[in-house]
Design an enzyme around this catalytic site. Sequence first.
Site, short mmCIF file in Angstrom:
data_model
loop_
_atom_site.label_atom_id
_atom_site.label_comp_id
_atom_site.label_asym_id
_atom_site.label_seq_id
_atom_site.Cartn_x
_atom_site.Cartn_y
_atom_site.Cartn_z
CB SER A 1 -0.90 0.00 1.23
OG SER A 1 -0.14 -0.29 2.39
NE ARG A 2 0.90 7.33 -3.17
CZ ARG A 2 0.81 7.83 -4.38
NH1 ARG A 2 1.11 7.10 -5.43
NH2 ARG A 2 0.41 9.07 -4.58
#
Length: 224
Positions: free
Chosen positions: A186-187
Amino acid sequence: MFHKEGQRIIITTFILVCSVVLLAHFFVEIPWLKFALQISSIVILILILQFFRNPKRKVAKSFDEILAPVDGKVVVIEEVEETEYFMDKRLQVSIFMSPINVHVTRYPASGLIKFSKYHAGKYLVAWHPKSSEENERTTVVVNTPKFGDVLYRQIAGAMARRIVNYAEVGESVQQGDDAGFIKFGSRVDLFLPLDSAITVKLHQKVIGAKTCIATTRAHKENEN
């Protein structure tokens, strides 16, 4: 310590791994195949355990600093137009998390939750320019004493299939406390006031609740 969001998958994986190891031991007669099945199962369990680890961190709280909300690498530092909440220009700092990073999301600052919204979406790779607008994501805004409103956005990646967000509107939160979890890659994007003094560099590795991402201009000038 392991994150509570991983309890079910850890228990399920442990049971499956134990079953494979025992079944292979009693029913697989080919030595190399038995060994391969057992080792592969144990490796999978180790990977699951390391992904859901939740290290406890002592936080040096400061109203003058924005701390990294996650572990990872800084992939974006730029001035952008934020179009969901602010509708004006902000400084964006984005942190990419690989599967081997700790995936706990922590509050980057202390304050009051003003906005918290979930968006269903796509699963583009987390570093894709459109991922911030098109991927599954949550947007949270914390009103802070020194920075005013600070927005952070959890973004699902190509592997991620569930974002957990604990922020509720009206809740008072503390810098460094558990704010959620993103499962499997993810980010996180931070959107800060334009007069914030960014203290990290592109491609720098950061540690959640430890690395300072930005300070107020006044605080930076006092330090100098």
